[in-house]
Design an enzyme around this catalytic site. Structure first.
Site, mmCIF file in Angstrom:
data_model
loop_
_atom_site.group_PDB
_atom_site.id
_atom_site.type_symbol
_atom_site.label_atom_id
_atom_site.label_comp_id
_atom_site.label_asym_id
_atom_site.label_seq_id
_atom_site.Cartn_x
_atom_site.Cartn_y
_atom_site.Cartn_z
ATOM 1 N N SER A 26 36.245 8.466 41.485
ATOM 2 C CA SER A 26 37.159 7.333 41.395
ATOM 3 C C SER A 26 38.492 7.876 40.924
ATOM 4 C CB SER A 26 36.638 6.307 40.385
ATOM 5 O OG SER A 26 36.767 6.826 39.078
ATOM 6 N N LYS A 27 39.476 6.986 40.924
ATOM 7 C CA LYS A 27 40.784 7.442 40.474
ATOM 8 C C LYS A 27 40.700 7.888 39.010
ATOM 9 C CE LYS A 27 41.711 4.253 43.838
ATOM 10 N NZ LYS A 27 41.450 2.832 44.088
ATOM 11 N N GLN A 28 39.831 7.191 38.226
ATOM 12 C CA GLN A 28 39.703 7.537 36.803
ATOM 13 C C GLN A 28 39.086 8.925 36.611
ATOM 14 O OE1 GLN A 28 38.584 4.552 37.993
ATOM 15 N NE2 GLN A 28 40.207 3.284 37.170
#
Ligand code: GLU
Length: 297
Positions: free
Chosen positions: A238-240
């Protein structure tokens, strides 16, 4: 009923290898069923929206050959509809004054998503002198009514007890934004979505969404959750967790990678035209196999 599918990205960054898998699966499923494929920008959480990323995601989808049907929907422009649905939920909704820290201290129980289960503090009225910060939905007490079961076309039968695994959940957050759970249910229903194909990280949210659909009198869509892509540390991409934007200079490469992850045999495709032919046929075979599995189960 005509098939309506959708891809609903949150514009918190560019499309990455993980979100492409969800986009590709929902696109293939819609096309194999001769249905329409909608794209909805889930920018309801405006605090997390990264300016420009919605356009970036849309451009990437086009470059990869995934053109959506109909009008694009932006959740940030639809808060009136979420408000109406919340009003319709009437006595199932209550104002909650608790901070996250208070919930953690009073709860002592973690839900299936790792967050503290709401201990019920404001369920029957706000404590004296306190003001509501968020709005929550009351889930039924533990028992047959709180157990929500559904059939997932990939994962099979799934069941969750809303009372013991989730607890009363947020519909409008303390920062004033409508929660994903409510927005997604309202939009899927208003857009006539019949089939939801998305990442398995949302498997755990589906019973909450089914319960909201039931209370609002919406039909339940069919569900198919595809496995999520992990990074080298085993975390969901994910972007995180640092997923990088896709390199789409050669569209065939990310498309083949995403299809390969889904177990679709597209290896010999050397053009994007061939890729789509192979991928559609392979997806159709995969659906046939899961149906056979379910029939024999
Ligand atoms: N907006 C969600 C995400 O990007 C997907 C929601 C859904 O498909 O229901 O993770």
């Amino acid at each position: 009923m005509p098939y309506v599918g959708r891809f609903a990205p949150s514009p918190t960054g560019s499309l990455h290898a993980g979100s492409l898998v969800a986009a590709l699966a929902s696109f293939l499923d819609a096309r194999v069923h001769g249905g329409s494929w909608l794209v909805r920008i889930e920018d309801v959480d405006e605090a997390r929206t990264v300016p420009g990323s919605a356009d970036d995601i849309l451009q990437t989808l086009r470059t990869l050959g995934m053109q959506w049907d109909g009008e694009l929907i932006w959740q940030s422009r639809r808060s009136g509809l979420y408000q109406q649905a919340c009003t319709q939920l009437g006595e199932h909704v209550f104002g909650c004054a608790c901070t996250r820290k208070e919930i953690e201290q009073a709860s002592g129980r973690l839900g299936s998503d790792g967050a503290a289960i709401y201990p019920g503090t404001c369920r029957n009225g706000l404590p004296a002198g306190r003001q509501a910060r968020a709005l929550r939905l009351k889930v039924p007490p533990p028992g047959p009514d709180s157990r929500i079961s559904f059939h997932d076309q990939w994962f099979g039968d799934v069941s969750q007890d809303l009372a013991t695994d989730v607890g009363d959940f947020v519909l409008r957050r303390a920062d004033g934004y409508w929660a994903y759970q409510l927005a997604v249910v309202v939009d899927d229903a208003l857009q006539g979505v019949t089939d939801i194909v998305r990442g398995a990280d949302l498997l755990d949210s589906t019973p909450r969404q089914l319960y909201l659909q039931r209370l609002l009198g919406y039909p339940a869509p069919r569900y198919l959750h595809v496995p999520t892509v992990s990074n080298a540390r085993g975390e969901k991409l994910s972007k995180q967790t640092g997923a990088t934007a896709l390199d789409v200079r050669n569209p065939l490469q990310p498309l083949k990678q995403a299809a390969g992850f889904l177990g679709l045999d597209v290896e010999d495709a050397v053009t994007t035209g061939m890729f789509w032919q192979r991928a559609l046929a392979a997806w159709e075979r995969l659906l046939g196999e899961t149906q056979e599995r379910d029939a024999g189960a």
